[in-house]
Motif scaffolding. Structure first.
Motif, PDB file in Angstrom:
ATOM      1  N   ILE A  46       4.736   1.373   6.393  1.00  0.00           N
ATOM      2  CA  ILE A  46       4.446   1.908   5.050  1.00  0.00           C
ATOM      3  C   ILE A  46       3.044   2.488   5.059  1.00  0.00           C
ATOM      4  O   ILE A  46       2.103   1.867   5.555  1.00  0.00           O
ATOM      5  N   ILE A  47       2.918   3.690   4.520  1.00  0.00           N
ATOM      6  CA  ILE A  47       1.604   4.303   4.327  1.00  0.00           C
ATOM      7  C   ILE A  47       1.218   4.127   2.868  1.00  0.00           C
ATOM      8  O   ILE A  47       1.968   4.523   1.970  1.00  0.00           O
ATOM      9  N   PHE A  48       0.067   3.519   2.647  1.00  0.00           N
ATOM     10  CA  PHE A  48      -0.471   3.320   1.302  1.00  0.00           C
ATOM     11  C   PHE A  48      -1.664   4.250   1.106  1.00  0.00           C
ATOM     12  O   PHE A  48      -2.468   4.432   2.021  1.00  0.00           O
ATOM     13  N   GLU A  49      -1.771   4.803  -0.081  1.00  0.00           N
ATOM     14  CA  GLU A  49      -2.940   5.604  -0.445  1.00  0.00           C
ATOM     15  C   GLU A  49      -3.862   4.747  -1.298  1.00  0.00           C
ATOM     16  O   GLU A  49      -3.408   4.050  -2.213  1.00  0.00           O
ATOM     17  N   PHE A  50      -5.143   4.753  -0.969  1.00  0.00           N
ATOM     18  CA  PHE A  50      -6.113   4.031  -1.778  1.00  0.00           C
ATOM     19  C   PHE A  50      -6.343   4.797  -3.072  1.00  0.00           C
ATOM     20  O   PHE A  50      -6.509   6.016  -3.082  1.00  0.00           O
ATOM     21  N   LYS A  54     -14.591   3.691   2.109  1.00  0.00           N
ATOM     22  CA  LYS A  54     -13.712   4.547   1.313  1.00  0.00           C
ATOM     23  C   LYS A  54     -12.639   5.285   2.142  1.00  0.00           C
ATOM     24  O   LYS A  54     -12.584   6.521   2.149  1.00  0.00           O
ATOM     25  N   PRO A  55     -11.765   4.522   2.824  1.00  0.00           N
ATOM     26  CA  PRO A  55     -10.684   5.184   3.559  1.00  0.00           C
ATOM     27  C   PRO A  55      -9.698   5.830   2.590  1.00  0.00           C
ATOM     28  O   PRO A  55      -9.610   5.445   1.423  1.00  0.00           O
ATOM     29  N   LYS A  56      -8.959   6.804   3.055  1.00  0.00           N
ATOM     30  CA  LYS A  56      -7.985   7.534   2.231  1.00  0.00           C
ATOM     31  C   LYS A  56      -6.625   6.834   2.236  1.00  0.00           C
ATOM     32  O   LYS A  56      -5.969   6.728   1.208  1.00  0.00           O
ATOM     33  N   TYR A  57      -6.179   6.375   3.418  1.00  0.00           N
ATOM     34  CA  TYR A  57      -4.865   5.752   3.555  1.00  0.00           C
ATOM     35  C   TYR A  57      -4.953   4.479   4.385  1.00  0.00           C
ATOM     36  O   TYR A  57      -5.870   4.310   5.190  1.00  0.00           O
ATOM     37  N   MET A  58      -3.955   3.620   4.182  1.00  0.00           N
ATOM     38  CA  MET A  58      -3.792   2.408   4.968  1.00  0.00           C
ATOM     39  C   MET A  58      -2.357   2.379   5.487  1.00  0.00           C
ATOM     40  O   MET A  58      -1.417   2.606   4.731  1.00  0.00           O
ATOM     41  N   VAL A  59      -2.198   2.113   6.771  1.00  0.00           N
ATOM     42  CA  VAL A  59      -0.884   2.045   7.394  1.00  0.00           C
ATOM     43  C   VAL A  59      -0.616   0.591   7.758  1.00  0.00           C
ATOM     44  O   VAL A  59      -1.403  -0.029   8.475  1.00  0.00           O
ATOM     45  N   VAL A  60       0.500   0.041   7.255  1.00  0.00           N
ATOM     46  CA  VAL A  60       0.896  -1.328   7.581  1.00  0.00           C
ATOM     47  C   VAL A  60       2.282  -1.251   8.210  1.00  0.00           C
ATOM     48  O   VAL A  60       3.178  -0.621   7.656  1.00  0.00           O
ATOM     49  N   SER A  61       2.431  -1.888   9.377  1.00  0.00           N
ATOM     50  CA  SER A  61       3.711  -1.812  10.068  1.00  0.00           C
ATOM     51  C   SER A  61       4.043  -3.121  10.769  1.00  0.00           C
ATOM     52  O   SER A  61       3.204  -4.007  10.877  1.00  0.00           O
ATOM     53  N   VAL A  62       5.260  -3.196  11.258  1.00  0.00           N
ATOM     54  CA  VAL A  62       5.692  -4.368  12.024  1.00  0.00           C
ATOM     55  C   VAL A  62       5.195  -4.292  13.456  1.00  0.00           C
ATOM     56  O   VAL A  62       5.313  -5.259  14.197  1.00  0.00           O
TER      57      VAL A  62
END
Length: 134
Positions: A128-132, A83-91
């Protein structure tokens, strides 16, 4: 002659260092944003594992299991369990990012939503920071 060439080499090295100094700026800014917008016990997913832990001061997991990159199905199981709070996806750090992670947000609008976007000098998104979504 040695002094002249040495001066040019030092000038060139200095310019290279100054140009690269801000290259991971988005990772730093995202980590600071996460620090300011999360609780100390929140968990973050990021392929920039150690950089995110440093700047956000939050526990961080990446897109790997003990030996290899996770499949999307394995990642979804891991997310359900941890149950993570955020996911960070980047180049940044593409060698540590499975291909499916770059389009995960588009394909899983019921699981994540974008909350922050960081762009590079050419105005293209680099992180991009995504919120779960619970």
């Amino acid at each position: 002659l040695l002094v002249v060439f040495g001066f040019f080499q030092l000038s060139h090295a200095d310019a290279l260092i100054k140009n690269k100094q801000e290259s991971y700026r988005a990772v730093k800014d995202a980590g600071i944003w996460l620090y300011q917008n999360t609780e100390p016990d929140d968990l973050i997913v990021s392929q920039s594992h150690y950089q995110n832990m440093y700047y956000s001061e939050r526990d961080t997991i990446d897109f790997h299991n003990e030996t290899d990159k996770l499949t999307e199905a394995d990642f979804n199981k891991r997310v359900r369990g941890l149950k993570p709070k955020y996911m960070v996806v980047s180049v940044f750090e593409p060698a540590f990012t499975p291909d499916w992670a770059y389009s995960y947000g588009d394909r899983n609008k019921d699981k994540v939503r974008p909350v922050r976007v960081y762009s590079g000098p050419d105005e293209q998104p680099v992180l991009i920071i995504f919120e779960f979504i619970n």
